[in-house]
Design an enzyme around this catalytic site. Structure first.
Site, PDB file in Angstrom:
ATOM      1  N   LYS A  97       3.939   4.961  -5.143  1.00  0.00           N
ATOM      2  CA  LYS A  97       2.949   4.619  -4.116  1.00  0.00           C
ATOM      3  C   LYS A  97       1.941   5.762  -4.049  1.00  0.00           C
ATOM      4  O   LYS A  97       2.268   6.878  -3.669  1.00  0.00           O
ATOM      5  CB  LYS A  97       3.618   4.416  -2.763  1.00  0.00           C
ATOM      6  CG  LYS A  97       2.645   4.024  -1.655  1.00  0.00           C
ATOM      7  CD  LYS A  97       3.369   3.813  -0.339  1.00  0.00           C
ATOM      8  CE  LYS A  97       2.413   3.425   0.778  1.00  0.00           C
ATOM      9  NZ  LYS A  97       3.103   3.225   2.066  1.00  0.00           N
ATOM     10  N   LYS A 106       2.093   0.685  -6.254  1.00  0.00           N
ATOM     11  CA  LYS A 106       1.091   0.370  -5.236  1.00  0.00           C
ATOM     12  C   LYS A 106       0.025   1.463  -5.227  1.00  0.00           C
ATOM     13  O   LYS A 106       0.388   2.638  -5.177  1.00  0.00           O
ATOM     14  CB  LYS A 106       1.767   0.269  -3.861  1.00  0.00           C
ATOM     15  CG  LYS A 106       0.819  -0.074  -2.717  1.00  0.00           C
ATOM     16  CD  LYS A 106       1.549  -0.067  -1.386  1.00  0.00           C
ATOM     17  CE  LYS A 106       0.595  -0.439  -0.245  1.00  0.00           C
ATOM     18  NZ  LYS A 106       1.246  -0.373   1.074  1.00  0.00           N
TER      19      LYS A 106
END
Length: 324
Positions: A195, A248
């Site tokens: 992320k 992400k």
């Protein structure tokens, strides 16, 4: 003029041939719909930066979840917006918290829909950071117990899967141990393993009311310049017991999706985040692009890069188009 023996255009002559030769196929089964749960009844607050998305009270969440399920979308992921926040994010792991109540109600009404819960503290803390604050720093190890408590509370409410998004070191192992010790060994963990500290999250922070009140998240989310580190993060989470590895955002990190897909033998998910969604919607509104075609090209590129699952705000729109 001499031509090579093989002419690729032969297989592009018409739609049927193109369909037969297609290497990557996007399916409704690939899609996961993010939804935002908020307190109240009959609430459907539009999210200005994310057209067509809303903060939904539990009754309206059920209606939207049913619409998604009827389209064939197999799963949703829930984010909570509590009525009160505090330094420890206690509503994240409260038995009667907004996500916990939403999970119970949705599973009661739609037992075959897979309900995933985001496990983090940023929506629940008054400072907007993803963990316990010590001075001006997020204390990694002190945060792990809070995350495990949140994951356990979601499992007790009936969640089918938990998805830690905080980026604290060791949180997958802590959550796995806590779930196993409490007879929830069957609950899988979808880890936000890679992320990045991305500027593409802006619209989400409006939707989830989770912007940090001081500083930023660069000390725990990944540096956008790093690729090898993403492999280390993913490998660590696999070793700690993750069942699915997520990247992400998706579009600026297609190379990361591809590299993790090559390195990891677990399913790979990718989050087509709010900024990616909103840019397409804004350009479509201005008449600069064909929104539906760009949407499908975008989702197909994420699948082509190696993601088996795509979390996307386009889920219902894409599913309707695929079904049609």
């Amino acid at each position: 003029m001499l031509f090579p023996d093989y002419r690729p255009r032969r297989m592009r002559r018409n739609e049927t041939l193109r369909r037969m030769m297609r290497e990557t196929t996007l399916s409704v089964d690939d899609l996961i719909l993010p939804l935002f749960a908020i307190e109240g009844k009959g609430v459907k607050n539009p999210i200005d930066a994310m057209p067509g998305n809303f903060q939904l009270s539990v009754d309206n969440l059920v209606k939207t979840a049913k619409q998604a399920f009827d389209l064939g979308i197999p799963a949703i992921i829930l984010f909570g917006i509590p009525s009160k926040k505090d330094a420890l994010g206690t509503q994240a792991y409260a038995k009667d918290g907004i996500v916990q109540r939403a999970v119970k109600t949705i599973k009661d009404k739609l037992p075959d829909l897979v309900v995933i819960t985001d496990v983090c503290l940023c929506e629940y803390t008054d400072h907007g950071h993803c963990g316990f604050i010590d001075g001006q720093t997020v204390d990694n190890d002190a945060t792990l117990d809070l995350l495990a408590k949140a994951a356990l509370s979601h499992a007790k409410a009936g969640a089918d899967m938990v998805a830690p998004s905080d980026m604290m070191d060791g949180r997958v192992a802590e959550i796995r141990a806590t779930l196993d010790e409490n007879d929830f060994s069957q609950i899988p963990i979808m880890s936000y393993a890679a992320k990045y500290c991305s500027s593409f999250y802006g619209p989400f922070r409006e939707a989830a009311q989770s912007a940090p009140q001081f500083g930023d998240r660069r000390s725990y989310q990944m540096d956008p310049a790093n690729a090898r580190e993403a492999i280390r993060e993913a490998t660590m989470d696999v070793e700690e017991g993750a069942d699915i590895i997520m990247v992400k955002p998706a579009l600026p990190y297609l190379d990361i999706i591809c590299r993790i897909r090559d390195e990891v033998d677990l399913p790979v998910a990718a989050y087509n985040v709010s900024g990616e969604f909103s840019m397409i919607k804004a350009a479509e509104k201005m008449g600069w692009i064909d929104g539906q075609k760009v949407m499908m090209e975008t989702l197909t590129s994420i699948k082509r890069a190696g993601a088996e699952m795509i979390l996307t705000y386009f889920a219902m729109e894409a599913a309707a188009l695929i079904n049609a």
